[in-house]
Scaffold this motif. Structure first.
Motif, PDB file in Angstrom:
ATOM      1  N   HIS A 161      -7.333  -3.860  -0.090  1.00 51.61           N
ATOM      2  CA  HIS A 161      -6.564  -2.927   0.234  1.00 51.61           C
ATOM      3  C   HIS A 161      -5.815  -2.884   1.575  1.00 51.61           C
ATOM      4  O   HIS A 161      -5.493  -1.760   2.180  1.00 51.61           O
ATOM      5  CB  HIS A 161      -7.240  -1.458  -0.012  1.00 51.61           C
ATOM      6  CG  HIS A 161      -7.894  -1.528  -1.475  1.00 51.61           C
ATOM      7  ND1 HIS A 161      -7.183  -1.167  -2.334  1.00 51.61           N
ATOM      8  CD2 HIS A 161      -9.165  -1.437  -2.001  1.00 51.61           C
ATOM      9  CE1 HIS A 161      -7.650  -1.329  -3.545  1.00 51.61           C
ATOM     10  NE2 HIS A 161      -9.246  -1.175  -3.000  1.00 51.61           N
ATOM     11  N   GLU A 213       0.818  -1.085   0.085  1.00 53.47           N
ATOM     12  CA  GLU A 213      -0.022   0.102  -0.154  1.00 53.47           C
ATOM     13  C   GLU A 213       0.777   1.365   0.136  1.00 53.47           C
ATOM     14  O   GLU A 213       2.031   1.082   0.629  1.00 53.47           O
ATOM     15  CB  GLU A 213      -0.833  -0.093   1.289  1.00 53.47           C
ATOM     16  CG  GLU A 213      -1.839  -1.266   1.281  1.00 53.47           C
ATOM     17  CD  GLU A 213      -2.784  -1.323   0.102  1.00 53.47           C
ATOM     18  OE1 GLU A 213      -3.323  -0.215  -0.357  1.00 53.47           O
ATOM     19  OE2 GLU A 213      -3.173  -2.219  -0.177  1.00 53.47           O
ATOM     20  N   ASP A 229      -4.299  -8.357   0.921  1.00 60.83           N
ATOM     21  CA  ASP A 229      -4.224  -8.867  -0.668  1.00 60.83           C
ATOM     22  C   ASP A 229      -2.898  -9.681  -0.905  1.00 60.83           C
ATOM     23  O   ASP A 229      -3.085 -10.525  -2.042  1.00 60.83           O
ATOM     24  CB  ASP A 229      -3.611  -7.478  -1.406  1.00 60.83           C
ATOM     25  CG  ASP A 229      -4.839  -6.316  -1.296  1.00 60.83           C
ATOM     26  OD1 ASP A 229      -6.003  -6.604  -0.880  1.00 60.83           O
ATOM     27  OD2 ASP A 229      -4.654  -5.114  -1.681  1.00 60.83           O
ATOM     28  N   ILE A 263      -8.887   4.747   0.665  1.00 65.20           N
ATOM     29  CA  ILE A 263      -8.627   3.577  -0.114  1.00 65.20           C
ATOM     30  C   ILE A 263      -7.999   2.485   0.891  1.00 65.20           C
ATOM     31  O   ILE A 263      -8.418   1.345   0.910  1.00 65.20           O
ATOM     32  CB  ILE A 263      -7.567   3.790  -1.356  1.00 65.20           C
ATOM     33  CG1 ILE A 263      -8.422   4.872  -2.239  1.00 65.20           C
ATOM     34  CG2 ILE A 263      -7.203   2.403  -1.868  1.00 65.20           C
ATOM     35  CD1 ILE A 263      -7.543   5.017  -3.459  1.00 65.20           C
ATOM     36  N   HIS A 264      -6.736   3.043   1.257  1.00 64.82           N
ATOM     37  CA  HIS A 264      -5.893   2.113   2.148  1.00 64.82           C
ATOM     38  C   HIS A 264      -6.242   1.859   3.761  1.00 64.82           C
ATOM     39  O   HIS A 264      -6.010   1.062   4.256  1.00 64.82           O
ATOM     40  CB  HIS A 264      -4.547   2.245   2.095  1.00 64.82           C
ATOM     41  CG  HIS A 264      -4.009   3.442   2.339  1.00 64.82           C
ATOM     42  ND1 HIS A 264      -4.364   4.085   3.347  1.00 64.82           N
ATOM     43  CD2 HIS A 264      -3.408   4.461   1.394  1.00 64.82           C
ATOM     44  CE1 HIS A 264      -3.767   5.413   3.273  1.00 64.82           C
ATOM     45  NE2 HIS A 264      -3.248   5.777   2.300  1.00 64.82           N
TER      46      HIS A 264
END
Length: 213
Positions: A144, A5, A149, A49-50
């Protein structure tokens, strides 16, 4: 398997914020999981997002502090990721900042594997990791997050690997790659890895050896 990330999309301008490695042996059996948050020494970027906020990074190592251990994890292995070229670009940029050149190693990309599936094999609707994972029935995970992931990429790779030509050749080439030694400055800077939330930062099985993905 490697997943990162980052604080943005450019490996030149942005920094690694979290990284995870999932090791598989030559038989695609799990060998270990390693993950850490990384202090980017600046803004954390797209938290939406992360999910990482600046306040989550208290005590997180800088990249230089994890670079030596990470080198030893990757040594002798095929680099596998979902859009692996992006992961490699960020790793190469981070190592360049501390004066090391990341060697060219064999790479396999689960995104490319999904795109290249032929015959009657079902193809994912889109090539994101979420879409590719869902196409083979992998749905219970946290997108994420670097470790989530990486685990999902490992499961996806295990699903695709029987149809990958020349996998043994990739492993042989990986074993022959010359790597810089994680010594001197890197050894002195070795820092504790800090997983996200309650995730263990380091988990491995006994007698992990080089050679695998």
């Amino acid at each position: 398997m490697v997943d990162l990330e980052a604080t943005g999309s450019s490996s030149r301008r942005h920094r690694v914020l979290e990284l995870a490695v999932v090791l598989l042996d030559r038989n695609l059996e799990p060998q270990g999981e390693f993950s850490t948050l990384v202090d980017p020494q600046g803004p954390v970027g797209p938290t939406h997002i992360h999910g990482i906020e600046a306040g989550h990074l208290g005590g997180a190592p800088q990249f230089a502090g994890v670079a030596g251990r990470l080198l030893n994890l990757l040594r002798g292995r095929v680099l596998v990721g979902h859009n692996v070229g992006c992961d490699r670009a960020f790793l190469a940029a981070e190592y360049a900042r501390i004066g090391l050149r990341l060697p060219v190693v064999p790479e396999l990309c689960t995104m490319r594997m999904a795109a290249d599936r032929g015959g009657d094999a079902p193809r994912p609707y889109g090539l994101s990791l979420i879409a590719c994972a869902a196409s083979v029935g992998i749905t219970d995970w946290n997108p994420h997050t670097a470790l989530g992931d990486a685990r999902t990429t490992a499961a996806l790779f295990t699903h695709y690997a029987p149809g990958v030509p020349g996998l043994a050749d990739h492993l042989a080439r990986a074993a022959a790659v010359g790597w810089p030694e994680a010594s001197g400055l890197l050894a002195a800077a070795d820092a504790l890895w800090m997983g996200r939330g309650n995730e263990p930062a380091l988990r491995s099985v006994p007698n992990v050896r080089h050679g695998g993905a």
